[in-house]
Write an enzyme that holds these catalytic residues in place. Structure first.
Site, short mmCIF file in Angstrom:
data_model
loop_
_atom_site.label_atom_id
_atom_site.label_comp_id
_atom_site.label_asym_id
_atom_site.label_seq_id
_atom_site.Cartn_x
_atom_site.Cartn_y
_atom_site.Cartn_z
N CYS A 72 0.80 -1.23 0.00
CA CYS A 72 0.00 0.00 0.00
C CYS A 72 0.83 1.27 0.00
O CYS A 72 0.53 2.23 -0.72
CB CYS A 72 -0.96 0.00 1.17
N HIS A 111 -2.14 1.26 7.12
CA HIS A 111 -2.47 1.21 5.69
C HIS A 111 -2.62 2.64 5.19
O HIS A 111 -3.17 3.50 5.88
CB HIS A 111 -3.77 0.43 5.51
N ASP A 126 -7.98 3.65 -3.54
CA ASP A 126 -7.07 2.67 -2.92
C ASP A 126 -6.65 1.66 -3.99
O ASP A 126 -7.42 0.77 -4.34
CB ASP A 126 -7.76 1.97 -1.75
#
Length: 286
Positions: A72, A111, A126
């Site tokens: 991420c 994250h 995302d």
């Protein structure tokens, strides 16, 4: 390398985006989906003798020029730079992922996610999450179901200001369906350096999936392809006439580099050490 020096056309070519890059919701959705279809979510650097670095020029070289992927902090970090360079109003946010192992959340900055403000509307982006991830940006202005193919998501808002991203896994039973939490987050702006400590944690802690398992996964036109340890799993999403289909095959160590190159477009500079160990539950639960 500054924003002005980013080769936007090279980046857009890397993710397979064609057309004019206007400041519009259509372009935001398109580049988001193109990124997921082209750039794997992977941690193979950790398992091939390297270390993940969050320097944006380094990430550009890795993901765009070397045609790799990342987890991420890498994928969303670089994607946020692309969006900013295209002119979008971007805010980095911290999310805490709900563990399927413990039922608790990870710590803050577990994250990295992105909020984009466009024409008075806020969108959650995302491109660095993996299997439960959504294909196109989700509206932060709605708490109702947001359908994406056979899946449905929602962003539930709590009075404290916490937001919960939820889905119904690989089904859609409407508002009254069985909702499962993916991660929670606030809208407090963050900087890339805020994620440095958790980036190191995920590369070195036996409590992190990224340390315990070598993995690489990418969205496909009709499903998802995932490598973990010594297994390759292909998921075909359901259609009106078919059901969800999953096939898995075991891999020999000598097969893995070829599979990564052929299926994911990933060629490593150093030998990969396949890993699929049990994750240790963390001592601190959130």
């Amino acid at each position: 390398m500054t924003s002005a020096e980013m080769h936007v056309d090279t980046y857009l070519s890397r993710i397979g985006f064609t057309g004019a890059s206007s400041l519009s919701l259509h372009v935001l959705r398109s580049v988001h989906t193109c990124h997921l279809l082209s750039v794997p979510f992977e941690n193979l650097t950790v398992h091939s003798g390297g270390r993940v670095e969050l320097d944006l020029p380094h990430l550009y070289q890795k993901i765009v020029k070397q045609r790799r992927g990342g987890f991420c902090f890498e994928n969303n970090g670089l994607f946020s730079w692309l969006l900013s360079t295209l002119g979008f109003q971007v805010t980095l946010l911290s999310a805490q992922v709900k563990s399927q192992l413990t039922g608790f959340y990870g710590p803050p900055c577990d994250h990295l996610i992105i909020m984009v403000s466009l024409d008075g509307h806020r969108w959650l982006c995302d491109v660095g999450f993996g299997v439960p991830g959504f294909k196109a940006p989700l509206s932060l202005e709605s708490s109702g179901p947001q359908e994406q193919g056979h899946r449905v998501y929602r962003i539930r808002k709590h009075i404290t200001g916490m937001h919960f991203l939820e889905w119904q896994r690989e089904e859609n039973r409407g508002v009254d369906g069985d909702w499962a939490e993916i991660y929670k987050f606030t809208l407090e702006p963050r900087l890339m350096e805020d994620f440095a400590e958790m980036c190191l944690y995920h590369q070195s802690s036996p409590c992190s999936i990224f340390f315990c398992k070598s993995l690489c996964t990418v969205l496909t036109a009709g499903g998802r392809l995932t490598y973990i340890g010594r297994r390759l799993t292909c998921i075909t999403f359901p259609t009106e006439r078919t059901e969800l289909e999953t096939t898995t095959r075991e891999l020999q160590d000598e097969e893995i580099p070829g599979v990564l190159a052929e299926k994911f477009g990933v060629v490593l500079n150093s030998p990969l050490i396949p890993k699929d160990e049990t994750i240790t539950p963390p001592a601190v639960m959130y």
